[in-house]
Design an enzyme around this catalytic site. Sequence first.
Site, PDB file in Angstrom:
ATOM      1  N   LEU A  84      25.614  56.680  43.202  1.00  0.00           N
ATOM      2  CA  LEU A  84      25.624  57.367  41.907  1.00  0.00           C
ATOM      3  C   LEU A  84      25.001  56.486  40.839  1.00  0.00           C
ATOM      4  CD1 LEU A  84      29.280  58.708  41.836  1.00  0.00           C
ATOM      5  CD2 LEU A  84      27.227  60.116  41.805  1.00  0.00           C
ATOM      6  N   GLU A 114      36.272  63.547  37.947  1.00  0.00           N
ATOM      7  CA  GLU A 114      37.231  62.943  38.888  1.00  0.00           C
ATOM      8  C   GLU A 114      37.252  61.459  38.626  1.00  0.00           C
ATOM      9  OE1 GLU A 114      35.355  63.873  42.565  1.00  0.00           O
ATOM     10  OE2 GLU A 114      35.771  66.001  42.330  1.00  0.00           O
ATOM     11  N   LYS A 116      36.859  57.609  39.785  1.00  0.00           N
ATOM     12  CA  LYS A 116      36.044  56.941  40.793  1.00  0.00           C
ATOM     13  C   LYS A 116      36.971  55.993  41.552  1.00  0.00           C
ATOM     14  CE  LYS A 116      31.522  54.908  41.447  1.00  0.00           C
ATOM     15  NZ  LYS A 116      31.857  53.838  42.370  1.00  0.00           N
ATOM     16  N   ASP A 118      38.253  53.306  44.173  1.00  0.00           N
ATOM     17  CA  ASP A 118      37.644  52.076  44.643  1.00  0.00           C
ATOM     18  C   ASP A 118      38.101  51.753  46.055  1.00  0.00           C
ATOM     19  OD1 ASP A 118      36.013  49.950  44.495  1.00  0.00           O
ATOM     20  OD2 ASP A 118      37.317  48.719  43.242  1.00  0.00           O
ATOM     21  N   TYR A 226      36.722  64.106  48.189  1.00  0.00           N
ATOM     22  CA  TYR A 226      36.090  64.503  46.931  1.00  0.00           C
ATOM     23  C   TYR A 226      34.817  65.334  47.070  1.00  0.00           C
ATOM     24  CZ  TYR A 226      33.563  60.161  47.893  1.00  0.00           C
ATOM     25  OH  TYR A 226      32.852  59.173  48.489  1.00  0.00           O
ATOM     26  N   LYS A 312      31.536  53.831  34.315  1.00  0.00           N
ATOM     27  CA  LYS A 312      32.353  52.720  34.809  1.00  0.00           C
ATOM     28  C   LYS A 312      33.156  52.124  33.658  1.00  0.00           C
ATOM     29  CE  LYS A 312      31.447  50.737  38.586  1.00  0.00           C
ATOM     30  NZ  LYS A 312      30.307  50.442  39.388  1.00  0.00           N
ATOM     31  N   CYS A 433      54.790  17.049  45.634  1.00  0.00           N
ATOM     32  CA  CYS A 433      55.456  18.348  45.636  1.00  0.00           C
ATOM     33  C   CYS A 433      56.329  18.467  44.381  1.00  0.00           C
ATOM     34  CB  CYS A 433      56.321  18.485  46.881  1.00  0.00           C
ATOM     35  SG  CYS A 433      57.289  20.004  46.887  1.00  0.00           S
ATOM     36  N   CYS A 436      60.165  18.501  45.627  1.00  0.00           N
ATOM     37  CA  CYS A 436      60.888  17.441  46.325  1.00  0.00           C
ATOM     38  C   CYS A 436      60.178  16.092  46.233  1.00  0.00           C
ATOM     39  CB  CYS A 436      61.136  17.833  47.778  1.00  0.00           C
ATOM     40  SG  CYS A 436      59.641  17.853  48.762  1.00  0.00           S
ATOM     41  N   CYS A 451      53.217  20.791  51.263  1.00  0.00           N
ATOM     42  CA  CYS A 451      54.285  19.800  51.223  1.00  0.00           C
ATOM     43  C   CYS A 451      54.765  19.638  52.657  1.00  0.00           C
ATOM     44  CB  CYS A 451      55.436  20.285  50.339  1.00  0.00           C
ATOM     45  SG  CYS A 451      56.907  19.266  50.568  1.00  0.00           S
ATOM     46  N   CYS A 457      62.602  20.205  51.818  1.00  0.00           N
ATOM     47  CA  CYS A 457      62.098  20.758  50.564  1.00  0.00           C
ATOM     48  C   CYS A 457      62.798  22.101  50.277  1.00  0.00           C
ATOM     49  CB  CYS A 457      60.583  20.922  50.693  1.00  0.00           C
ATOM     50  SG  CYS A 457      59.801  21.600  49.236  1.00  0.00           S
TER      51      CYS A 457
HETATM   52  S1  IVH Z   1      30.882  61.838  44.652  1.00  0.00           S
HETATM   53  C1  IVH Z   1      26.048  61.458  45.587  1.00  0.00           C
HETATM   54  N1  IVH Z   1      33.289  61.348  43.774  1.00  0.00           N
HETATM   55  O1  IVH Z   1      31.320  56.213  44.618  1.00  0.00           O
HETATM   56  C2  IVH Z   1      27.284  60.702  45.616  1.00  0.00           C
HETATM   57  N2  IVH Z   1      32.072  59.558  44.772  1.00  0.00           N
HETATM   58  O2  IVH Z   1      28.428  55.378  43.919  1.00  0.00           O
HETATM   59  C3  IVH Z   1      28.428  61.617  45.348  1.00  0.00           C
HETATM   60  N3  IVH Z   1      33.334  57.456  44.858  1.00  0.00           N
HETATM   61  O3  IVH Z   1      29.839  55.972  47.708  1.00  0.00           O
HETATM   62  C4  IVH Z   1      29.672  60.859  45.397  1.00  0.00           C
HETATM   63  N4  IVH Z   1      35.148  58.201  43.904  1.00  0.00           N
HETATM   64  O4  IVH Z   1      32.313  56.175  47.736  1.00  0.00           O
HETATM   65  C5  IVH Z   1      32.195  60.836  44.370  1.00  0.00           C
HETATM   66  N5  IVH Z   1      35.423  61.076  42.955  1.00  0.00           N
HETATM   67  C6  IVH Z   1      34.352  60.571  43.569  1.00  0.00           C
HETATM   68  C7  IVH Z   1      34.274  59.228  43.972  1.00  0.00           C
HETATM   69  C8  IVH Z   1      33.118  58.755  44.567  1.00  0.00           C
HETATM   70  C9  IVH Z   1      34.550  57.159  44.447  1.00  0.00           C
HETATM   71  C10 IVH Z   1      32.386  56.487  45.458  1.00  0.00           C
HETATM   72  C11 IVH Z   1      31.781  56.972  46.735  1.00  0.00           C
HETATM   73  C12 IVH Z   1      30.304  56.713  46.629  1.00  0.00           C
HETATM   74  C13 IVH Z   1      30.185  55.930  45.377  1.00  0.00           C
HETATM   75  C14 IVH Z   1      28.957  56.390  44.658  1.00  0.00           C
END
Ligand code: IVH
Length: 699
Positions: A84, A114, A116, A118, A226, A312, A433, A436, A451, A457
Amino acid sequence: MTPAQALKEIQELTSKINYHNDLYYQKNTTEISDQEFDLLLKKLEHLEKEFPELKQPDSPSQRVGGTITKEFANVYHKYPMLSLGNTYSQEELEDWDARVAKGLEGDAYEYFCELKFDGVSMSLTYENGLLVRGVTRGDGVRGDDVTNNIRTIRSIPLKVKGTNAPASFEVRGEVFLPKDVFLQLNKEREDIGEERYANARNTASGTVKMQDSTEVARRKLDCYAYSLLGEDVADTHEESIQKLEAWGFNVSPTYRKCKNIQEVIKYITEWDTKRQDLPLETDGVVIKVNSLEQQERLGFTAKSPRWAIAYKYKAQSISTRLNGVTYQVGRTGAVTPVAELEPVFLAGTTVKRASLHNANEIARLGLVIGDYVFVEKGGEIIPKVTGVDFEKRKQIQKSPSVSSDYHAMSFVTTLPIHQTNQSLETFRYTDICPECNTKLVRYEGEAAHYCPNTRGCPPQIRGRIEHFIQRKAMDINSLGEQTIKQLYELGLVKSPADLYSLTREDVLRLEGFKDKSAKNLLDGISKSKETPFESVLFAIGIRYVGKTVAEKLARYFKSIDKIAEASLEDLLKAPEVGEKIAQSVYQFFRNEESQLEISRLKAAGLQFESTAKEPEKLSDVLGNKSFVISGVFERYEREQLQEIIVQNGGRVVSSVSGKLDYLLAGDNMGPSKREKAEKLGVKIISEQDFEKLLTGHTL
Ligand code: IVH
């Protein structure tokens, strides 16, 4: 049991398990305990072993793993897995919105937001309602086929719910390790003297690619879906999400449809703080054009879709004063430096302390007491010092009044800070330590200082007792951290074995203990003598021997004496045991103090032999035939094969001879075994052949 009865039972168990799974993952509630759930699964597995032909392709028993994959097959994605476009600012987001508007030539549009997540992205393919493949992103074009590992993730349906799903479709989602699971995993690692994992994301990524799916199952990964891909599956992304929910996928309830970019910005602002309370790490918001027809019109650039963007969140970082460094000593003697910070509010909580990991990390950061340092709560749950605020340091150095403050700090922390009038130098790491006063040591290849005063200890002693009594070990829940501390301070308990000679009078000396509570405590200790050997083996706290390894060792060697006598080579033959564990176990049993402790625990009546019954007989289908097992198998661990052979009336022998009936050959079998078997005319069979034998076929 007749096959018909078995089928009925299998179906009942399957629907029960699916019901509880659904409650847990879709409705966030439970009606039974984890143990009860595991028991249902065990029953199902057992029946499936007895009646392999009745095993269903979507059986929830796949959730417990049991497969070993040496190398994952590399497979092409049907639809490439793109990334993305990223943005960090509202302005850029508004620019993107303008480009969307322009691309859609004035047509009305909506967004779908939504979080994102991790973790690791995963492609899940379903055919005729069944999960057939789970593939990692890889380079976006091809990824690794990790299906067996993915099947262990309980929130990923093995079979979709309802009847209206298309014959073939793909789901994209993020596999992750929930924060609490990650913390628990690290606690367990620390407990057995392993290094902590750095963050949940990398750990999830490593877990997805583990060879042993049983271990994957233990890790408790989760997955948020997603995206839904396929032909004519929906008109809007919203509809895709609704379908995913209806078919039983785990969709994070954090999404929102937004009419315009202002609403999107509101969503972003709202979730910046709220996301801290979610069960997983998130690092931004993904904004998608809702209409799939409009998505198609907007299309893609070379790398990413034009119809979606990731906003982000900036890693939350703040500068605060490093007031000092203290040191913590763990059960294994490992010393962890901790940054004592001027309290500062960051991402929802007040941060006062942060781990500094080890001496190398402090040197890398170039820390000086009194510095201002940047503290972050990024991908990690535990706050982290990421660097020195050098601008602030310059200001401090210029101002004489603050500069003297540095001296003050060095006094307070008792750390030797070397400094000249003009420049500050990094301080020297403690070499004794803090608990001790023993001189610390550093072992080759390890970053931590230790230690070595294991028996004297205090935190090491208390830590060993805490480890010993924990649920997964001796499970003495009448004892807690505070009680252990008191028992230790009163000189009543210095090692786990001392617990078993405690008297009522001893316990009554503890603060807050009366007749009844004292009796409870002693009953709990006494009852723990029944704890099975594998848990005792874990409880005695051999470094690197976690619960899984203890179970395997107990099953393999059957008694503590056998383990104690074992040579390094013998130990290396046991499942799951590599050089590091073998060395640790070997050394443990050659240490006089450990020997004494074990003999005292034996005298107290603990279980030091495996009482596991011989595997229950299931059939005689293998008719006393003899087997040699060699190599690595796709669907079974070697021990499992051993068990199945014995349970079904066969025998396992160790060497190939003319009398041998079958050589069960996996991958990577040594060539000499094969040659010998061929020469002697012994039948060499595959895993699949073996399954045929089990169902009564002749080869
Ligand atoms: S949609 C065309 N929705 O972000 C890509 N991706 O940089 C459409 N990710 O590799 C992805 N949460 O692993 C989408 N709610 C979400 C997401 C999500 C995390 C990650 C996904 C992807 C990366 C894209």
